[in-house]
Write a protein that holds these residues in place. Structure first.
Motif, PDB file in Angstrom:
ATOM      1  N   GLY A 189     -36.925 -22.206  67.766  1.00 54.66           N
ATOM      2  CA  GLY A 189     -36.569 -20.798  67.826  1.00 54.66           C
ATOM      3  C   GLY A 189     -35.289 -20.556  68.599  1.00 54.66           C
ATOM      4  O   GLY A 189     -34.423 -19.785  68.178  1.00 54.66           O
ATOM      5  N   LEU A 190     -35.151 -21.226  69.729  1.00 55.30           N
ATOM      6  CA  LEU A 190     -33.950 -21.079  70.549  1.00 55.30           C
ATOM      7  C   LEU A 190     -32.705 -21.534  69.795  1.00 55.30           C
ATOM      8  O   LEU A 190     -31.635 -20.938  69.921  1.00 55.30           O
ATOM      9  N   LEU A 191     -32.852 -22.583  68.992  1.00 54.07           N
ATOM     10  CA  LEU A 191     -31.689 -23.187  68.337  1.00 54.07           C
ATOM     11  C   LEU A 191     -31.438 -22.704  66.913  1.00 54.07           C
ATOM     12  O   LEU A 191     -30.454 -23.107  66.293  1.00 54.07           O
ATOM     13  N   HIS A 192     -32.290 -21.840  66.390  1.00 55.34           N
ATOM     14  CA  HIS A 192     -32.233 -21.555  64.951  1.00 55.34           C
ATOM     15  C   HIS A 192     -30.929 -20.898  64.503  1.00 55.34           C
ATOM     16  O   HIS A 192     -30.565 -20.961  63.331  1.00 55.34           O
ATOM     17  N   ASP A 193     -30.183 -20.274  65.426  1.00 59.14           N
ATOM     18  CA  ASP A 193     -28.963 -19.566  65.033  1.00 59.14           C
ATOM     19  C   ASP A 193     -27.678 -20.209  65.563  1.00 59.14           C
ATOM     20  O   ASP A 193     -26.606 -19.592  65.472  1.00 59.14           O
ATOM     21  N   VAL A 194     -27.758 -21.429  66.104  1.00 61.43           N
ATOM     22  CA  VAL A 194     -26.555 -22.002  66.729  1.00 61.43           C
ATOM     23  C   VAL A 194     -25.432 -22.273  65.725  1.00 61.43           C
ATOM     24  O   VAL A 194     -24.277 -22.421  66.123  1.00 61.43           O
ATOM     25  N   SER A 195     -25.748 -22.315  64.452  1.00 51.33           N
ATOM     26  CA  SER A 195     -24.709 -22.584  63.446  1.00 51.33           C
ATOM     27  C   SER A 195     -24.066 -21.319  62.907  1.00 51.33           C
ATOM     28  O   SER A 195     -23.227 -21.390  61.996  1.00 51.33           O
ATOM     29  N   HIS A 196     -24.428 -20.158  63.438  1.00 49.88           N
ATOM     30  CA  HIS A 196     -23.762 -18.941  62.981  1.00 49.88           C
ATOM     31  C   HIS A 196     -22.287 -18.992  63.360  1.00 49.88           C
ATOM     32  O   HIS A 196     -21.934 -19.339  64.487  1.00 49.88           O
ATOM     33  N   THR A 197     -21.449 -18.641  62.419  1.00 54.21           N
ATOM     34  CA  THR A 197     -20.018 -18.577  62.676  1.00 54.21           C
ATOM     35  C   THR A 197     -19.685 -17.300  63.444  1.00 54.21           C
ATOM     36  O   THR A 197     -20.548 -16.443  63.652  1.00 54.21           O
ATOM     37  N   ALA A 198     -18.441 -17.177  63.833  1.00 55.38           N
ATOM     38  CA  ALA A 198     -17.977 -15.913  64.395  1.00 55.38           C
ATOM     39  C   ALA A 198     -18.301 -14.788  63.419  1.00 55.38           C
ATOM     40  O   ALA A 198     -18.221 -14.953  62.204  1.00 55.38           O
ATOM     41  N   PHE A 199     -18.711 -13.663  63.969  1.00 49.40           N
ATOM     42  CA  PHE A 199     -19.047 -12.463  63.194  1.00 49.40           C
ATOM     43  C   PHE A 199     -20.249 -12.646  62.274  1.00 49.40           C
ATOM     44  O   PHE A 199     -20.441 -11.882  61.322  1.00 49.40           O
ATOM     45  N   SER A 200     -21.070 -13.651  62.555  1.00 49.99           N
ATOM     46  CA  SER A 200     -22.346 -13.831  61.860  1.00 49.99           C
ATOM     47  C   SER A 200     -22.191 -13.731  60.345  1.00 49.99           C
ATOM     48  O   SER A 200     -21.434 -14.472  59.752  1.00 49.99           O
ATOM     49  N   HIS A 201     -22.891 -12.775  59.726  1.00 52.74           N
ATOM     50  CA  HIS A 201     -22.973 -12.735  58.256  1.00 52.74           C
ATOM     51  C   HIS A 201     -21.714 -12.209  57.568  1.00 52.74           C
ATOM     52  O   HIS A 201     -21.649 -12.223  56.336  1.00 52.74           O
ATOM     53  N   VAL A 202     -20.722 -11.759  58.328  1.00 52.71           N
ATOM     54  CA  VAL A 202     -19.467 -11.360  57.697  1.00 52.71           C
ATOM     55  C   VAL A 202     -18.906 -12.515  56.881  1.00 52.71           C
ATOM     56  O   VAL A 202     -18.358 -12.332  55.782  1.00 52.71           O
ATOM     57  N   VAL A 203     -19.085 -13.731  57.389  1.00 55.55           N
ATOM     58  CA  VAL A 203     -18.534 -14.909  56.714  1.00 55.55           C
ATOM     59  C   VAL A 203     -19.155 -15.113  55.331  1.00 55.55           C
ATOM     60  O   VAL A 203     -18.509 -15.626  54.415  1.00 55.55           O
ATOM     61  N   ASP A 204     -20.402 -14.702  55.148  1.00 50.74           N
ATOM     62  CA  ASP A 204     -21.015 -14.814  53.827  1.00 50.74           C
ATOM     63  C   ASP A 204     -20.240 -14.000  52.797  1.00 50.74           C
ATOM     64  O   ASP A 204     -20.143 -14.390  51.629  1.00 50.74           O
TER      65      ASP A 204
ATOM     66  N   GLU B 199     -38.008 -24.053  82.101  1.00 52.50           N
ATOM     67  CA  GLU B 199     -37.556 -25.240  82.819  1.00 52.50           C
ATOM     68  C   GLU B 199     -37.467 -26.413  81.866  1.00 52.50           C
ATOM     69  O   GLU B 199     -37.756 -26.289  80.672  1.00 52.50           O
ATOM     70  N   GLY B 200     -37.060 -27.549  82.385  1.00 49.04           N
ATOM     71  CA  GLY B 200     -37.015 -28.763  81.594  1.00 49.04           C
ATOM     72  C   GLY B 200     -36.099 -28.650  80.405  1.00 49.04           C
ATOM     73  O   GLY B 200     -34.953 -28.195  80.500  1.00 49.04           O
ATOM     74  N   ILE B 201     -36.602 -29.043  79.243  1.00 52.21           N
ATOM     75  CA  ILE B 201     -35.773 -29.109  78.048  1.00 52.21           C
ATOM     76  C   ILE B 201     -35.269 -27.740  77.614  1.00 52.21           C
ATOM     77  O   ILE B 201     -34.123 -27.613  77.162  1.00 52.21           O
ATOM     78  N   LEU B 202     -36.073 -26.693  77.772  1.00 57.24           N
ATOM     79  CA  LEU B 202     -35.622 -25.365  77.370  1.00 57.24           C
ATOM     80  C   LEU B 202     -34.463 -24.902  78.246  1.00 57.24           C
ATOM     81  O   LEU B 202     -33.485 -24.327  77.758  1.00 57.24           O
ATOM     82  N   GLU B 203     -34.557 -25.156  79.531  1.00 54.46           N
ATOM     83  CA  GLU B 203     -33.470 -24.786  80.434  1.00 54.46           C
ATOM     84  C   GLU B 203     -32.194 -25.547  80.071  1.00 54.46           C
ATOM     85  O   GLU B 203     -31.099 -24.974  80.022  1.00 54.46           O
ATOM     86  N   ALA B 204     -32.337 -26.848  79.818  1.00 52.07           N
ATOM     87  CA  ALA B 204     -31.172 -27.664  79.454  1.00 52.07           C
ATOM     88  C   ALA B 204     -30.531 -27.155  78.170  1.00 52.07           C
ATOM     89  O   ALA B 204     -29.298 -27.101  78.049  1.00 52.07           O
ATOM     90  N   LEU B 205     -31.350 -26.762  77.195  1.00 46.22           N
ATOM     91  CA  LEU B 205     -30.819 -26.277  75.916  1.00 46.22           C
ATOM     92  C   LEU B 205     -30.158 -24.912  76.061  1.00 46.22           C
ATOM     93  O   LEU B 205     -29.137 -24.640  75.420  1.00 46.22           O
ATOM     94  N   VAL B 206     -30.729 -24.044  76.896  1.00 40.94           N
ATOM     95  CA  VAL B 206     -30.115 -22.734  77.123  1.00 40.94           C
ATOM     96  C   VAL B 206     -28.701 -22.890  77.666  1.00 40.94           C
ATOM     97  O   VAL B 206     -27.783 -22.154  77.285  1.00 40.94           O
ATOM     98  N   PHE B 207     -28.492 -23.890  78.519  1.00 34.04           N
ATOM     99  CA  PHE B 207     -27.169 -24.101  79.115  1.00 34.04           C
ATOM    100  C   PHE B 207     -26.268 -24.995  78.266  1.00 34.04           C
ATOM    101  O   PHE B 207     -25.138 -25.297  78.658  1.00 34.04           O
TER     102      PHE B 207
END
Length: 325
Positions: free
Chosen positions: A73-88, A14-22
């Motif tokens: 933890g919830l936000l640690h991967d939000v900057s992954h591009t399409a196809f994740s590590h393929v872009v590397d 609930e609260g901030i975690l719920e808001a961030l999930v959405f």
């Protein structure tokens, strides 16, 4: 909000975690596959960054982590591009950390700072410097929530381990002085076994490598031809594929036609079409032993052997022979 996770069970947030999930950035992760191009060549390799990110948040909670670390933890991967590590591999980024390099920019350009601000948090101070969160991220070969979750989640999804084994392992985790340790050697040896199974039979599987290689080649060519731009890679996997298909470019279409689930490849060092190398991944969990935590490799020949085998395999790379595409 009630979350039901296939690994950790049911939780109420609930609260901030719920808001961030959405939030937009987290919801976008539903369209980003954790295994990069893997789902295009094997339907069961289909774990999303959303599932993993929520899982990391839940694991941190299970381990007694603070609300702030759950947010990280919830936000640690939000900057992954399409196809994740393929872009590397598109950008020849050997450290495979392109998403980390753009993390702050992605956060700043999103609705996340406003959501955090509403609950009294400053985005820059909360989300700068991953080393601050000891449960979330630790350098290899230590255990951390990120490394634990993607290993358990992938191996369960791929049918290599049972949910009973997962829960037994999770019950053997402990936190001492802010670090994740295992309560016995058997749990450490089990995790090392499935981690290296992940490394060798998934990350270095010739079919997975084939998908990465062909898709990276396709994306690199599309960027060179200016059929797509770097910002387009901030969409979902399918959005980028739609752009590639809509381009109508014959070279791009020919490459895309070779990435499908009926491809047949094998590993053959003497007769191969391409050679592939990625960064070396390794694990050496801390185990409670006599006077305190020690590295599993100090007391386990099995962990030492598994680590050496995986290291040799990673350093040698994968020699892929295309049987039919």
């Amino acid at each position: 909000m009630r979350i039901k996770d296939k690994i950790y069970g049911e939780f109420v947030i609930e609260g901030i975690l719920e808001a961030l999930v959405f939030s937009g950035p987290v919801q976008r992760l539903k369209g980003i596959r954790q295994g990069g191009a893997s789902y295009l060549v094997n339907g069961k390799w289909n774990v999303t960054r959303y599932e993993h990110s929520v899982g990391v948040m839940l694991l941190i909670r299970k381990l007694g982590g603070s609300l702030e670390e759950q947010i990280a933890g919830l936000l640690h991967d939000v900057s992954h591009t399409a196809f994740s590590h393929v872009v590397d591999f598109v950008f020849d980024n050997e450290k495979e950390d392109y998403h980390e390099k753009i993390f702050q920019r992605i956060i700043a350009d999103s609705d996340i700072p406003a959501i955090l601000g509403k609950y009294g948090y400053d985005a820059q101070s909360l989300l700068s410097g991953g080393a601050r969160w000891k449960l979330l991220e630790r350098p290899a070969p230590e255990l951390c929530a990120d490394r634990i979750d993607y290993t358990l989640r992938d191996m369960y999804q791929h049918g290599n381990i049972t949910i009973e084994e997962v829960h037994h392992f999770l019950n053997r985790l402990a936190v001492i002085d802010g670090k994740i340790v295992l309560q016995d050697l058997a749990a450490a040896e089990w995790f090392a076994g499935i981690y290296y199974k992940e490394v060798i039979e998934f990350f270095l599987h010739p079919l997975n490598v084939y998908g990465y290689h062909l898709l990276a080649k396709t994306l690199k060519l599309a960027l060179e031809k200016r059929l797509i731009g770097r910002n387009d890679l901030l969409g979902t996997d399918e959005e980028v594929l739609d752009l590639l298909r809509a381009s109508g470019d014959k070279e791009i279409m020919r490459l895309l036609e070779q990435i499908h689930r009926n491809v047949k490849v094998k590993e053959d060092k003497s007769d191969y079409d391409f050679h592939w190398k990625a960064k070396v991944r390794w694990i050496d969990p801390a185990v409670l032993y006599e006077n305190g935590p020690v590295r599993a490799s100090r007391i386990s020949e099995r962990v030492r052997r598994l680590t050496e085998e995986a290291r040799k395999k990673a350093e040698a790379g994968v020699y892929v022979k295309i049987v039919s595409n």
